[in-house]
Design an enzyme around this catalytic site. Structure first.
Site: not given
Ligand code: NAP
Length: 478
Positions: A178-179, A18, A339, A241, A183, A88, A344, A13
């Protein structure tokens, strides 16, 4: 060079939100501070066919949003970044990743260590972990698997996921993020307890009237409506959290420094959670969903993008958590998260009763621990900024008085490289907290909520106030 800081990071990813918003800026801070130097490389992987150069450009672009450093140092840092297109489910892609990692290990003298970081949708966690193992990606040094939340969506799915990843990685090599545990204030709590005998002596059912944990956000779901529809605040904030914050405040032996002992204490605490019956759920937990505000300037939750018009997802919850333990029996832990609240705020309010006078503490004292540092560095205790505090009842140990607030992800990456699992969630803890949350979720899923039921910019539905009034208590942050 400290060997443990040498590693190849493989970010699944690597093109995602993230990775760009949290991971790369944190790695950059570690690079600037000299913690990470020459012996590391980052492989970003995702399906889109990016080149190394393009990937580096995206990294530099996202760094520019958070830092005003010279672009030259960002570009120098980005020379450690490489991109491998990868799906994947495709075994051959893992072989390509393995070969690239081996080549970069030689090039950067990275100690044959690997950090596999799942910054990818949770449904892929198991598949990726299994392929890392079956395609032989593991190197001779350490091999650590980092998993983002959410870890499952209920006890059954968490068990299934854990079964899959534990076939590929031993528990000791799994780092569940668990970020909140990254903190500084949360990390400081055991330290504050260990250095303040009177405070620690008062932390039990004899002297505590109630403990309140509030994680309030002023924003709505913004562009994450699609994700939120699968989660809701109970899964998104309480199961992880809020439970971990309670773990830091209420578990035994704060002076313990060994990860195993700390986790044993937290597991014991979570095992003593009083799981609610359906009738108790109706009484002890309330839920809400935001409407527009008084002037109708903001969208109601049901008007947000990717949200169903009749969504039953809660954006607010308040509840009373209780434990069957000697230490905490009869003490309500009131928790609240939502929310579109007025501001905050992330805080813990510990309300003592009259009996604390026996310990020389003013009756009914409230100790407030602010989880988010105010102005980047202040910590509030007893409602007083610690720098001005005349109170001698509680003191911050010197090492917690740093002005240099470290980002949660930065300190978690340091821990991962050091093999320190203190600030990560262990499976035994998750099992107990999911069991507790499932009882609430199942009850709610069997009923239809009368949503929306609170205006944006307010403290949630009235029922959240009544929950405490019924016990003769009230929210400290109101
Ligand atoms: N964003 C946040 O603030 C946040 C906070 C806490 C936890 N999380 C967790 O972190 C994780 C990622 O979140 P995100 O927000 O970064 O999601 P995102 O922006 O949608 O990124 C998902 C990533 O996965 C890749 N991907 C999707 N399908 C794939 C496949 N079949 N094979 C290989 N790569 C694939 C995507 O790139 P391609 O489309 O190019 O494949 C992209 O790089 C999730 O588990 C989320 O719950 C995120």
């Amino acid at each position: 060079m400290v060997k443990e800081r040498a590693a190849i990071f493989i970010i699944f990813g690597g093109s995602g939100d993230l990775a760009h918003r949290k991971l790369y800026p944190s790695l950059f801070r570690l690079y600037k501070s000299g913690f990470l130097k020459d012996h590391f490389a980052v492989i970003g992987t995702a399906r889109r066919p990016w080149s190394d150069d393009y990937f580096r450009e995206t990294v530099v672009t996202s760094l520019k949003e958070s830092f005003d450093d010279d672009e030259a140092i960002m570009k120098e840092f980005a020379q450690h970044f490489f991109y491998q297109s990868h799906d994947v489910n495709d075994s051959e892609h893992y072989i390509a990743l393995k070969n690239l990692a081996a080549k970069l290990d030689d090039q950067f003298d990275a100690g044959h260590n690997r950090v596999y970081y799942m910054a990818i949708a949770p449904r892929f966690f198991g598949t990726v972990a299994e392929h890392i193992n079956s395609e032989g990606l593991k190197a001779e040094g350490y091999n650590r698997l980092v998993i983002e939340k959410p870890f499952g969506r209920d006890l059954d799915s968490a068990c299934e996921l854990n079964g899959n990843i534990s076939k590929a990685f031993p528990e000791d090599d799994i780092y569940r993020i668990d970020h909140y545990l990254g903190k500084e204030m949360i990390q400081a709590i055991p330290n504050i307890r260990a250095h303040n005998d009177k405070f620690e002596e008062a932390l039990n059912s004899k002297y505590v009237s109630n403990i309140q944990v509030t994680l309030a956000e002023a924003l709505g779901v913004e562009d994450r409506g699609g994700y939120y529809e699968t989660a809701g605040v109970l899964r998104d904030m309480v199961q992880n959290h809020i439970m971990q914050i309670i773990g830091a405040v209420a578990s035994d032996e704060p002076e313990a420094t060994e990860a195993k002992v700390i986790h044993k204490n937290r597991t014991e605490l979570f095992n003593s959670l009083k799981v609610l019956t359906p009738e108790e759920v109706d009484k002890d937990f309330v839920r809400g969903q935001y409407d527009t505000d008084e002037l109708a300037e903001n969208k109601a939750y049901r008007q947000e993008d990717n949200v169903a018009e009749d969504s039953q997802i809660e954006t607010f919850t308040a509840g009373k958590i209780q434990f069957n333990s000697e230490r905490w029996s009869g003490v309500p832990f009131y928790v609240r998260s939502g929310k579109r609240m007025p501001a905050k705020s992330s805080r813990i309010d510990i309300v003592f009763n009259e009996k604390v006078e026996e310990l020389g503490i003013r009756p009914n004292t409230v100790v407030t621990l602010l989880i988010e540092k105010v102005d980047g560095h202040k910590v509030l205790i007893n409602g007083i900024d610690y720098k001005d505090s005349k109170q001698d009842f509680i003191k911050l140990p010197d090492e917690t008085k740093t002005d240099k607030a470290r980002e949660a992800y930065e300190s978690l990456i340091i821990d991962i490289l050091a093999g320190n699992r203190i600030h990560f969630t262990l499976w035994d803890e998750l099992r107990s907290t999911w069991k507790y949350i499932d009882a609430i979720r199942q009850r709610w899923d069997s009923q239809t909520a009368d949503f929306p039921n609170y205006l944006s910019g307010t403290m949630g539905p009235d029922s959240a106030e009544m929950l405490l009034e019924r016990d003769g208590n009230s929210w400290i942050w109101d």
